[in-house]
Design a protein around this motif. Sequence first.
Motif, mmCIF file in Angstrom:
data_model
loop_
_atom_site.group_PDB
_atom_site.id
_atom_site.type_symbol
_atom_site.label_atom_id
_atom_site.label_comp_id
_atom_site.label_asym_id
_atom_site.label_seq_id
_atom_site.Cartn_x
_atom_site.Cartn_y
_atom_site.Cartn_z
ATOM 1 N N THR A 54 -10.057 9.871 1.716
ATOM 2 C CA THR A 54 -9.770 8.446 1.531
ATOM 3 C C THR A 54 -8.768 8.238 0.404
ATOM 4 O OG1 THR A 54 -11.503 7.994 -0.099
ATOM 5 C CG2 THR A 54 -12.152 7.966 2.225
ATOM 6 N N ASP B 200 -5.782 9.626 -11.044
ATOM 7 C CA ASP B 200 -5.875 8.815 -12.258
ATOM 8 C C ASP B 200 -6.544 9.595 -13.384
ATOM 9 O OD1 ASP B 200 -4.583 6.499 -11.483
ATOM 10 O OD2 ASP B 200 -6.400 5.552 -10.681
ATOM 11 N N LYS C 6 -8.803 5.845 -1.734
ATOM 12 C CA LYS C 6 -9.530 5.476 -2.952
ATOM 13 C C LYS C 6 -9.918 6.713 -3.758
ATOM 14 C CE LYS C 6 -13.522 2.828 -4.597
ATOM 15 N NZ LYS C 6 -14.688 1.985 -4.189
ATOM 16 N N GLU C 7 -10.497 7.706 -3.091
ATOM 17 C CA GLU C 7 -10.869 8.948 -3.781
ATOM 18 C C GLU C 7 -9.634 9.678 -4.285
ATOM 19 O OE1 GLU C 7 -14.477 11.198 -1.899
ATOM 20 O OE2 GLU C 7 -13.285 10.324 -0.282
ATOM 21 N N TYR C 8 -8.606 9.700 -3.459
ATOM 22 C CA TYR C 8 -7.355 10.377 -3.801
ATOM 23 C C TYR C 8 -6.781 9.815 -5.103
ATOM 24 C CZ TYR C 8 -2.429 11.808 -3.016
ATOM 25 O OH TYR C 8 -1.171 12.320 -3.127
ATOM 26 N N CYS C 9 -6.713 8.502 -5.189
ATOM 27 C CA CYS C 9 -6.165 7.857 -6.389
ATOM 28 C C CYS C 9 -7.061 8.087 -7.603
ATOM 29 C CB CYS C 9 -5.985 6.361 -6.147
ATOM 30 S SG CYS C 9 -4.771 5.954 -4.870
ATOM 31 N N ARG C 10 -8.362 8.057 -7.383
ATOM 32 C CA ARG C 10 -9.299 8.245 -8.503
ATOM 33 C C ARG C 10 -9.123 9.626 -9.133
ATOM 34 N NH1 ARG C 10 -14.033 10.667 -8.776
ATOM 35 N NH2 ARG C 10 -14.315 10.754 -6.502
ATOM 36 N N GLU D 65 2.084 1.921 -3.608
ATOM 37 C CA GLU D 65 1.026 2.549 -4.392
ATOM 38 C C GLU D 65 0.852 4.011 -4.000
ATOM 39 O OE1 GLU D 65 -3.559 1.474 -5.522
ATOM 40 O OE2 GLU D 65 -3.071 1.621 -3.396
ATOM 41 N N TYR D 66 0.851 4.275 -2.713
ATOM 42 C CA TYR D 66 0.647 5.649 -2.236
ATOM 43 C C TYR D 66 1.758 6.567 -2.735
ATOM 44 C CZ TYR D 66 -0.813 9.294 1.081
ATOM 45 O OH TYR D 66 -1.260 10.460 1.660
ATOM 46 N N ARG E 25 0.833 -1.199 0.000
ATOM 47 C CA ARG E 25 0.000 0.000 0.000
ATOM 48 C C ARG E 25 0.872 1.254 0.000
ATOM 49 N NH1 ARG E 25 -5.389 -0.550 3.555
ATOM 50 N NH2 ARG E 25 -5.909 1.091 2.071
ATOM 51 N N TYR F 104 1.192 7.692 -6.269
ATOM 52 C CA TYR F 104 0.183 8.739 -6.402
ATOM 53 C C TYR F 104 0.650 10.073 -5.808
ATOM 54 C CZ TYR F 104 -3.213 5.629 -8.472
ATOM 55 O OH TYR F 104 -3.870 4.784 -9.348
#
Length: 463
Positions: free
Chosen positions: A349, A358, A351-355, A90-91, A87, A94
Motif C-alpha cells: 500500500t 518518512d 500508505k505503508e510505503y510512505c510511512r 506525492e508518489y 497523488r 517518495y
Amino acid sequence: MNAIANGIELSEDLIRKFDKSGPRYTSYPTADRFGTDFGEQSYLTYLEQRASRKINPPLSIYVHLPFCESLCYFCACNKIITKDHERVAEYLRYLEKEMDLVAARIGPDHTVVQLHLGGGTPTFFNADELRQLMTMLRGRFAYAPDAELGIEIDPRTVRAGTMALLAELGFNRNSFGVQDFDPQVQQAVNRIQPLEMVEQAVRDSRAAGFQSTNADLIYGLPKQTLESFGRTLDSLIHLSPDRIALYNYAHLPSRFKAQRQIVESDLPSAEARLQIFLMSTRRLLDAGYEYIGLDHFAKPGDELNLARLNKTLHRNFQGYTTRAECDLIGLGVSAISKVGDSYSQAVRTVKEYCRHLDDGHLPIEKGRALSHDDLLRRHVIMTLMCSAPLEFDAINASFGIDFVRYFAPEIAQLGQFEEAGLITIDDDAIRVTPKGRLFVRASSMVFDKYLGQPTIVKFSKLI
C-alpha cells in the motif's frame, strides 16, 4: 487431435494430460515463498555486498506505477483507481526518496541495461510527470548505450504526441494492453478501446521509432467465443506487432476483488478455452510468428526469437528477455528486487510505503535469501523454461554436484514427459523437444521442491 503449425505440434490429448496448475516461474523460489523474516536489513546487506565487489552483474530496474483512471474487471495487478494527479506528485516524491536510499548503498557501479515501467498504468502519468520520473532515474543510474527501456501502455491514454514523448525520453520498447477487440467482451470487463484507437497508437509507435512493440491478448474472458476471438486475431495480425503475449485469464475472485464484477456464467467453458488457445496458437504460427515459450510469440527477426535460437534466452520478472543475468532493483509499492542471491518485495500500500520512507527506511515487507539448492534449482528451471538443454557436465562444474545422482527422483518423474516425446534424457543432458516446448512449465515443476508445501496462492493452469 493433433496439428502441426510452423513446426510446433499441437496435441489436444497431451494438453489435456499435462494441463495442470503451476507457477509461471518469473522467479524461483516463487514469490509465495518469500518470508517476513527477510526485511530491510537483509536487503541492505545484499546491497552492501554488491557495493563491496569489484565485478557485478549489470542492473535492471523496475518501477511500479500503480495508478489507473478506471477499473478493468479482469485485473490482478496492484493498482489504485483515481483521477487525482496530486497523488502522482506525492508518489514521485517518495520514489525519489527510495531511489536515494538505494543509490547510496549499491556502490559505484550503477550501469543499467534494462528499465521497465509497469503498473497500474504508467501512461496515467502526464508528460511533465514522466519527464520528472526519468530525470530522477537518470540522475542516479547510468544507462548503457544499448539499454532496453520499456513501458506498458493503455491505448486509452495515448494522445497525439504521447509516443513521440516516450521516444524522446529514451523508451525504445512498448507493450500495449489489447486483451480483446470484441465490443461485448470489452463491455463485460469494463475496458472500452475501439480497434481504431489501438491502430493509431501502433502507427504512432512506429512513427516515433520504437524498436519493438508488443501486444497483450487475454483468452478466457467473459463473452468470448471461438469466432469472436478469431476476429480479434484477424485485427491484431493485421496490425503486425513485433511480439504478442497470449495470456490465459485466471478467474480468482476470492483473491482479486475486481474480478468479482465479472459474471461467472459469461466465462467460456474449459473446453471452449482449450479450443480458443489451440486456434490462437495455430493462427499466430501460420501468420509467421515464432513460439518463444509459455505464452509468448515473436516475429522471426525479433531479438527474442534470435536469442531462443542461439540459446541465450533468459527469463526474469518481466518475462522472457535477451538480457543476461542482472541484479534487479524494484522501486515503488509491491516491487520485487533481486540482488545477489536474494529476493525482496516492497509493501503493497502507498500508505505503508510512505510511512517507511518518512522514517528513513526502505519499504521492504518480505523476501528470501537463496540457498545453494535454491540457486541450483533456479538454474535448472529457468533453463528448461527457455527450452535450452540441461547439460550435466556444465551444471556439475558450476554447482559441485553429480546431476544424475542429485536429481535422481526428479529424473524418474520426468519419465512421463520422455514417454510422451516432450523431452529426451541421455547420458549428458536433458533436452526439450520441439513438441515439448508448449509444456516446459509442467516439466519444470518437477524440479520445484516447494510445490508440495502449503501455500495460500492458487496458480493458473497451463491452458
